[in-house]
Enzyme design. Structure first.
Site, PDB file in Angstrom:
ATOM      1  CG  HIS A   1      -2.162  -0.869   0.912  1.00  0.00           C
ATOM      2  ND1 HIS A   1      -2.307  -2.113   1.450  1.00  0.00           N
ATOM      3  CD2 HIS A   1      -3.235  -0.664   0.120  1.00  0.00           C
ATOM      4  CE1 HIS A   1      -3.429  -2.643   1.008  1.00  0.00           C
ATOM      5  NE2 HIS A   1      -4.016  -1.786   0.205  1.00  0.00           N
TER       6      HIS A   1
ATOM      7  CD  GLU B   1      -9.456  -6.968  -2.527  1.00  0.00           C
ATOM      8  OE1 GLU B   1      -8.455  -6.375  -2.930  1.00  0.00           O
ATOM      9  OE2 GLU B   1     -10.225  -6.485  -1.682  1.00  0.00           O
TER      10      GLU B   1
ATOM     11  CG  ASP C   1      -5.170  -7.516  -1.463  1.00  0.00           C
ATOM     12  OD1 ASP C   1      -4.140  -7.784  -0.825  1.00  0.00           O
ATOM     13  OD2 ASP C   1      -5.863  -6.508  -1.241  1.00  0.00           O
TER      14      ASP C   1
ATOM     15  CB  CYS D   1      -9.641  -0.844  -9.016  1.00  0.00           C
ATOM     16  SG  CYS D   1     -10.037  -2.000  -7.693  1.00  0.00           S
TER      17      CYS D   1
HETATM   18  C1  PEP Z   1      -6.139  -4.479  -4.944  1.00  0.00           C
HETATM   19  O1  PEP Z   1      -5.965  -5.306  -4.040  1.00  0.00           O
HETATM   20  O2  PEP Z   1      -5.813  -4.682  -6.130  1.00  0.00           O
HETATM   21  C2  PEP Z   1      -6.735  -3.165  -4.659  1.00  0.00           C
HETATM   22  C3  PEP Z   1      -7.052  -2.335  -5.606  1.00  0.00           C
HETATM   23  O3  PEP Z   1      -6.918  -2.833  -3.362  1.00  0.00           O
HETATM   24  P1  PEP Z   1      -5.721  -2.421  -2.386  1.00  0.00           P
HETATM   25  O4  PEP Z   1      -4.496  -2.220  -3.216  1.00  0.00           O
HETATM   26  O5  PEP Z   1      -6.131  -1.163  -1.706  1.00  0.00           O
HETATM   27  O6  PEP Z   1      -5.633  -3.590  -1.468  1.00  0.00           O
HETATM   28 MG    MG Z   2      -6.965  -5.060  -2.178  1.00  0.00          MG
END
Ligand code: PEP
Ligand code: MG
Length: 576
Positions: free
Chosen positions: A196, A437, A461, A508
């Site tokens: 993150h 995910e 994820d 995303c």
């Molecule tokens: C992901 O897991 O791809 C996602 C978009 O969520 P995050 O990166 O915030 O876990």
């Molecule tokens: Mg995620």
């Protein structure tokens, strides 16, 4: 002497500036030199912080009810003992005096030494007391800074001088604070490709590098450094020629970005007319400006948990409502997909922390939301209220089971009922989607297709859990592979199933902003990409130059092979 170190470039471009050293993720302490005349004052400041924390702990101990379990008092006693250890309460004064440094830094140096000693201990129980040392030091740091959050603003230097933050590690909460502090770049010794911290760093659109391993050790405060985020290279104390070369590169990079800006209002469609939506991932309401500047036609992922970080209290319903409403209004009718808070793992919620062995598999995201229904409903009500002011969708993170989807939908119904009773308006047609995910969700996608209005693939994820690689751990970063046949098969399978059921599907994760994968995803049938704003125009440029009808056969071939070499070759053809 000039030298170079290498890491993983997470955000492209070149930054040239002076190093500013900070320390541990949870215990950010800036280093600065204290004039000799102010050393006694700095030592007194340190002593005062120790006294305050001691008084706090003693007060806590006195307040423990007689009915409380014995561990309570024992726990506080342990913390008092750690605090009173001369390593923490006396030795830092010596460091302040000999190194002429600030109290935070001195404390940090001593803590690191103490923690290193703990690492040597064989006894498991004693070794685990490391966490207690950290907690005690955190208390002192907090007292020293006089505020929550440990990352102090950069020292008041020449405002024209670029500062490059050099840290061992940073938490996502630290990085999001940079949005206010305007560093030119940051580099860290630890960190994975899709942690993150890295994800947020990308959204800042400043060159940054992680996994440098020795940066904190080798770079000195205020040293001139060059960060080449594209190549993952840091040049320390560059000579005049190298500096001139990088100044030129920096200029060229800026020119390229300027040119791309011309595409801002161009509709994103392939040469043969296949249109796609390019949405932005944001962390804070103010990020909308950047998203719109880069031509986003929606917010595909608002990581709402960032509203909960860097603070001691939790945002109440009104505060959350204002944040969501602002984004909805600023997006002017364009869709805004707000994810319910994905706290836990590397984004800990405030409050007592349990030691968790594998946080990514622990109580995070929807699992955490469902354990605290009241806190969750507060957020759902805020989202629903904000939906009256724009086009809001609710997105549920990390779904794995049907029960999680059912329970969330029930809580949304409850939130709606309470608003109805209060006659508070909201969008009655609000859509609820789920993040796919977790491999289990991808493999049993039918469950979520039947229950939800839309899906969004979280590849960060999904890859972490499919390939069993901790996304925050740089030692396994090289195994992060979006082109692994298992990943491709899951992503393509989700899109295909959603398409067949006519359920909209977005992607995303970081894959959406990776221009080498734009065409492949297009060929898989993806029509909605959501990414950090810095990559929106790069991806649009690729879409505009693509011919959809030519992509499909190659993508089909990619799904039929397990051979990494062939996959790379086919991808190269797809992108040629
Ligand atoms: C992901 O897991 O791809 C996602 C978009 O969520 P995050 O990166 O915030 O876990
Ligand atoms: Mg995620």
């Amino acid at each position: 002497m000039s030298f170079t170190i290498h890491g993983i470039g997470v955000s492209g471009g070149v930054a040239i500036g002076h190093a500013h050293l900070v320390s541990h993720a949870k215990l950010e302490a800036a280093h600065y030199v204290v004039p000799r005349s102010q050393v006694p004052e700095e030592s007194s400041r340190f002593d005062a912080a120790i006294r305050t924390v001691r008084a706090e702990l003693e007060e806590l101990r006195a307040g423990v009810p007689s009915t409380a379990p014995a561990e309570f008092a024992a726990f506080i006693n342990l913390h008092l003992m750690i605090l009173n250890d001369s390593m923490l309460s006396v030795a830092p004064r010596r460091v302040i005096e000999t190194e002429q440094c600030n109290a935070e830094w001195a404390l940090k140096v001593q803590m690191d030494e103490l923690l290193a000693q703990f690492d040597e201990i064989e006894d498991g129980y004693l070794r685990e007391r490391k966490a207690d040392v950290i907690q005690v030091v955190e208390r002192v740091m907090k007292t020293l800074s006089g505020q929550p959050g440990y990352l102090p603003p950069p020292p008041a230097a020449d405002p024209d001088q670029n500062l490059i933050l050099v840290a061992r590690d940073l938490s996502p909460a630290d990085v999001v604070q940079f949005k206010q502090h305007q560093f030119a770049s940051f580099i860290t010794d630890l960190g994975g490709t899709t942690s993150h911290t890295t994800v947020v760093a990308r959204s800042l659109a400043i060159p940054s590098i992680v996994a440098l391993h020795t940066a904190r050790q080798l770079i000195r405060e205020n040293e001139l450094i060059i960060v080449d985020g594209t190549q993952g290279v840091v040049i320390i104390a560059p000579d005049g020629q190298v500096l001139a070369e990088y100044q030129l590169r920096q200029h060229q990079f800026d020119l390229e970005r300027q040119k791309l800006k011309r595409l801002k209002n161009t509709r994103a469609a392939t040469l043969d007319g296949v249109a796609v939506e390019l949405h932005a991932n944001i962390e804070l309401p103010d990020d909308v400006t950047e998203a719109r500047d880069n031509g986003a036609t929606g917010i595909g992922l608002f990581r709402s948990e960032f509203l909960f970080l860097n603070r001691t209290d939790l945002p109440d319903e009104d505060e959350q409502f204002e944040a969501y409403r602002k984004v909805a209004v600023d997006m002017d009718g364009m869709p805004v997909t707000i994810r319910t808070y994905d706290l836990g793992a590397d984004k800990p919620v405030n409050g007592p922390q349990r030691i968790v062995t594998t946080p990514a598999l622990g109580l995070r995201a929807i699992r955490l939301c469902l354990t605290e229904p009241r806190r969750f409903v507060t957020q759902l009500r805020a989202m629903l209220r904000a939906s009256h002011y724009g086009k809001i969708n609710i997105l549920i993170p990390m779904l794995a089971t049907a029960a999680e989807a059912d329970q969330t939908l029930a809580l949304i119904r409850e939130a709606k009922r309470s608003l109805d009773e209060e006659r508070v308006p909201y969008d009655r047609g609000i859509k609820v989607g789920g993040m796919i995910e977790v491999p289990a969700a991808a493999l049993a996608i039918g469950i979520f297709i039947r229950k939800l209005d839309f899906l969004s693939i979280g590849t960060n994820d999904l890859i972490q859990y499919t390939l069993a690689i901790d996304r925050t751990d740089d030692t396994v970063s090289h195994l992060y592979d979006p082109l692994h046949p298992a990943v491709l098969s899951l992503v393509a399978g989700i899109i295909k199933a959603a398409d067949k059921a006519k359920v909209p599907v977005a992607l995303c994760g970081e894959m959406a902003g990776d221009t080498t994968l734009t065409r492949l995803l297009l060929a898989f049938g993806l029509r909605q990409y959501s990414m950090h704003t810095a990559h929106l125009l790069d991806v649009k440029q690729i879409v505009l130059k693509s011919n959809f009808s030519q992509l499909k056969p190659l993508a089909r071939k990619m799904l039929r092979t397990n051979d990494p070499g062939k996959l790379q070759a086919l991808l190269a053809r797809l992108n040629s």
